[in-house]
Scaffold this active site. Sequence first.
Site, PDB file in Angstrom:
ATOM      1  N   LYS A 138       5.877 -20.510  -7.998  1.00  0.00           N
ATOM      2  CA  LYS A 138       7.182 -21.180  -8.064  1.00  0.00           C
ATOM      3  C   LYS A 138       7.151 -22.510  -7.302  1.00  0.00           C
ATOM      4  O   LYS A 138       7.570 -23.536  -7.824  1.00  0.00           O
ATOM      5  CB  LYS A 138       8.282 -20.273  -7.475  1.00  0.00           C
ATOM      6  CG  LYS A 138       8.392 -18.916  -8.173  1.00  0.00           C
ATOM      7  CD  LYS A 138       9.471 -18.036  -7.553  1.00  0.00           C
ATOM      8  CE  LYS A 138       9.204 -17.636  -6.119  1.00  0.00           C
ATOM      9  NZ  LYS A 138       8.055 -16.731  -5.932  1.00  0.00           N
ATOM     10  N   ARG A 175      -3.515 -19.067   0.351  1.00  0.00           N
ATOM     11  CA  ARG A 175      -2.609 -20.233   0.310  1.00  0.00           C
ATOM     12  C   ARG A 175      -2.632 -20.998   1.627  1.00  0.00           C
ATOM     13  O   ARG A 175      -2.599 -20.420   2.704  1.00  0.00           O
ATOM     14  CB  ARG A 175      -1.194 -19.721   0.033  1.00  0.00           C
ATOM     15  CG  ARG A 175      -0.114 -20.763   0.254  1.00  0.00           C
ATOM     16  CD  ARG A 175       1.166 -20.397  -0.423  1.00  0.00           C
ATOM     17  NE  ARG A 175       1.809 -19.200   0.072  1.00  0.00           N
ATOM     18  CZ  ARG A 175       2.893 -18.654  -0.497  1.00  0.00           C
ATOM     19  NH1 ARG A 175       3.422 -19.201  -1.574  1.00  0.00           N
ATOM     20  NH2 ARG A 175       3.423 -17.579   0.004  1.00  0.00           N
ATOM     21  N   ARG A 230      17.684 -14.064  -4.979  1.00  0.00           N
ATOM     22  CA  ARG A 230      16.753 -12.946  -4.838  1.00  0.00           C
ATOM     23  C   ARG A 230      17.454 -11.597  -4.908  1.00  0.00           C
ATOM     24  O   ARG A 230      16.789 -10.569  -4.831  1.00  0.00           O
ATOM     25  CB  ARG A 230      16.060 -13.049  -3.483  1.00  0.00           C
ATOM     26  CG  ARG A 230      14.631 -13.600  -3.534  1.00  0.00           C
ATOM     27  CD  ARG A 230      14.209 -13.782  -2.095  1.00  0.00           C
ATOM     28  NE  ARG A 230      12.817 -13.762  -1.837  1.00  0.00           N
ATOM     29  CZ  ARG A 230      12.060 -14.842  -1.625  1.00  0.00           C
ATOM     30  NH1 ARG A 230      12.560 -16.047  -1.772  1.00  0.00           N
ATOM     31  NH2 ARG A 230      10.803 -14.713  -1.280  1.00  0.00           N
ATOM     32  N   ARG A 248       6.778  -7.806   0.731  1.00  0.00           N
ATOM     33  CA  ARG A 248       7.497  -8.823  -0.049  1.00  0.00           C
ATOM     34  C   ARG A 248       7.502  -8.459  -1.528  1.00  0.00           C
ATOM     35  O   ARG A 248       8.493  -8.674  -2.230  1.00  0.00           O
ATOM     36  CB  ARG A 248       6.881 -10.207   0.198  1.00  0.00           C
ATOM     37  CG  ARG A 248       7.268 -10.749   1.576  1.00  0.00           C
ATOM     38  CD  ARG A 248       6.279 -11.752   2.120  1.00  0.00           C
ATOM     39  NE  ARG A 248       6.168 -12.937   1.326  1.00  0.00           N
ATOM     40  CZ  ARG A 248       5.141 -13.795   1.409  1.00  0.00           C
ATOM     41  NH1 ARG A 248       4.146 -13.572   2.272  1.00  0.00           N
ATOM     42  NH2 ARG A 248       5.111 -14.867   0.673  1.00  0.00           N
TER      43      ARG A 248
HETATM   44  P1  ADP Z   1       5.281 -19.000  -4.792  1.00  0.00           P
HETATM   45  O1  ADP Z   1       6.036 -20.262  -4.437  1.00  0.00           O
HETATM   46  O2  ADP Z   1       5.747 -18.394  -6.092  1.00  0.00           O
HETATM   47  O3  ADP Z   1       5.236 -17.997  -3.680  1.00  0.00           O
HETATM   48  P2  ADP Z   1       2.947 -20.763  -4.720  1.00  0.00           P
HETATM   49  O4  ADP Z   1       3.356 -21.856  -5.656  1.00  0.00           O
HETATM   50  O5  ADP Z   1       2.961 -21.077  -3.268  1.00  0.00           O
HETATM   51  O6  ADP Z   1       3.754 -19.405  -5.055  1.00  0.00           O
HETATM   52  O7  ADP Z   1       1.471 -20.282  -5.156  1.00  0.00           O
HETATM   53  C1  ADP Z   1       0.745 -19.346  -4.365  1.00  0.00           C
HETATM   54  C2  ADP Z   1      -0.716 -19.783  -4.245  1.00  0.00           C
HETATM   55  O8  ADP Z   1      -1.349 -19.682  -5.525  1.00  0.00           O
HETATM   56  C3  ADP Z   1      -0.893 -21.234  -3.791  1.00  0.00           C
HETATM   57  O9  ADP Z   1      -2.001 -21.305  -2.906  1.00  0.00           O
HETATM   58  C4  ADP Z   1      -1.167 -22.007  -5.087  1.00  0.00           C
HETATM   59  O10 ADP Z   1      -2.046 -23.111  -4.859  1.00  0.00           O
HETATM   60  C5  ADP Z   1      -1.846 -20.963  -5.962  1.00  0.00           C
HETATM   61  N1  ADP Z   1      -1.442 -21.066  -7.364  1.00  0.00           N
HETATM   62  C6  ADP Z   1      -0.215 -21.400  -7.867  1.00  0.00           C
HETATM   63  N2  ADP Z   1      -0.218 -21.383  -9.217  1.00  0.00           N
HETATM   64  C7  ADP Z   1      -1.474 -21.015  -9.587  1.00  0.00           C
HETATM   65  C8  ADP Z   1      -2.118 -20.807 -10.858  1.00  0.00           C
HETATM   66  N3  ADP Z   1      -1.450 -20.973 -12.015  1.00  0.00           N
HETATM   67  N4  ADP Z   1      -3.422 -20.431 -10.840  1.00  0.00           N
HETATM   68  C9  ADP Z   1      -4.086 -20.258  -9.660  1.00  0.00           C
HETATM   69  N5  ADP Z   1      -3.542 -20.439  -8.449  1.00  0.00           N
HETATM   70  C10 ADP Z   1      -2.253 -20.819  -8.404  1.00  0.00           C
HETATM   71  P1  AMP Z   2       9.386 -17.655   0.247  1.00  0.00           P
HETATM   72  O1  AMP Z   2       9.023 -18.966   0.883  1.00  0.00           O
HETATM   73  O2  AMP Z   2      10.248 -17.823  -0.962  1.00  0.00           O
HETATM   74  O3  AMP Z   2       8.149 -16.815  -0.026  1.00  0.00           O
HETATM   75  O4  AMP Z   2      10.263 -16.856   1.304  1.00  0.00           O
HETATM   76  C1  AMP Z   2       9.735 -16.480   2.557  1.00  0.00           C
HETATM   77  C2  AMP Z   2      10.660 -15.485   3.233  1.00  0.00           C
HETATM   78  O5  AMP Z   2      11.931 -16.116   3.498  1.00  0.00           O
HETATM   79  C3  AMP Z   2      11.009 -14.233   2.419  1.00  0.00           C
HETATM   80  O6  AMP Z   2      10.025 -13.219   2.552  1.00  0.00           O
HETATM   81  C4  AMP Z   2      12.355 -13.841   3.037  1.00  0.00           C
HETATM   82  O7  AMP Z   2      12.190 -13.224   4.292  1.00  0.00           O
HETATM   83  C5  AMP Z   2      13.012 -15.202   3.285  1.00  0.00           C
HETATM   84  N1  AMP Z   2      13.790 -15.678   2.112  1.00  0.00           N
HETATM   85  C6  AMP Z   2      13.535 -16.786   1.351  1.00  0.00           C
HETATM   86  N2  AMP Z   2      14.438 -16.932   0.384  1.00  0.00           N
HETATM   87  C7  AMP Z   2      15.296 -15.876   0.494  1.00  0.00           C
HETATM   88  C8  AMP Z   2      16.432 -15.429  -0.237  1.00  0.00           C
HETATM   89  N3  AMP Z   2      16.885 -16.110  -1.321  1.00  0.00           N
HETATM   90  N4  AMP Z   2      17.058 -14.299   0.174  1.00  0.00           N
HETATM   91  C9  AMP Z   2      16.624 -13.611   1.241  1.00  0.00           C
HETATM   92  N5  AMP Z   2      15.548 -13.945   1.967  1.00  0.00           N
HETATM   93  C10 AMP Z   2      14.880 -15.088   1.604  1.00  0.00           C
END
Ligand code: ADP
Ligand code: AMP
Length: 216
Positions: free
Chosen positions: A13, A126, A87, A171
């Site tokens: 995302k 990451r 969420r 998570r």
């Molecule tokens: P989210 O915001 O949904 O938690 P991230 O965008 O931070 O996920 O992505 C998680 C990890 O996976 C990051 O290190 C990113 O560089 C990697 N990543 C994201 N999209 C892809 C993809 N399509 N293929 C491989 N790795 C990816």
């Molecule tokens: P994220 O960066 O989206 O992976 O979120 C990291 C952490 O922040 C989550 O594991 C939750 O503890 C908190 N958090 C982020 N967004 C929300 C949300 N919309 N509702 C509740 N907790 C959140």
Amino acid sequence: MNIILLGPPGAGKGTQASRLENERGMVQLSTGDMLRAAVKAGTPVGLQAKAVMEAGELVSDAIVSALIGERLDQLGEAGAIFDGYPRTAAQAESLDQILAERGRSLDHVIELVVDEDALVERITGRFTCASCGQGYHDAFKLPAVADTCDACGGHEFKRRPDDNEETVRTRMAEYRAKTAPILPIYEARGLVKRVDGMADIAHVTDAIEAILDGRA
Ligand code: ADP
Ligand code: AMP
């Protein structure tokens, strides 16, 4: 245009939101980023959220919805990309109200469909640039020049304290129990589009752009 990117932790995302920001002038609204900033600044919200985030549980609906309302007020005319919000069903309801109060509405809910087995590897690999926040991955997206951020040339990188295997499992369980159930709410409204989140990063962006441009 206002869109939600929905998917479990590590689905991509944040990666996609930041690419859409660069390419379409939309603005990423990540409650995770907002909460991490609050923790770092030691605000009352940050103090309340810190332990909950470290445990991988969800921060209260009231806190995150207030953060989203405040950020939307600063957006002007730009389109919003909701990343990590809503969420829960209660947050989805609040978002409807928050948008309506500001004369906005939702155009798409884009679900990034990913294989759960891949998520632990994505999350434990990451890291981000400490200066500009650009995202990277140990195996899937290393900087072009070793130890140098592609975006800003910075040399310092950081990892999130909650990006460890144990917290990731919590998570994911939170996602399954509280977030996945909001998809049918949006499906009933005809808003949900699915994208293969296992494709490589650029292909995922192409698929999202096709939806935003009405080509898919
Ligand atoms: P989210 O915001 O949904 O938690 P991230 O965008 O931070 O996920 O992505 C998680 C990890 O996976 C990051 O290190 C990113 O560089 C990697 N990543 C994201 N999209 C892809 C993809 N399509 N293929 C491989 N790795 C990816
Ligand atoms: P994220 O960066 O989206 O992976 O979120 C990291 C952490 O922040 C989550 O594991 C939750 O503890 C908190 N958090 C982020 N967004 C929300 C949300 N919309 N509702 C509740 N907790 C959140």
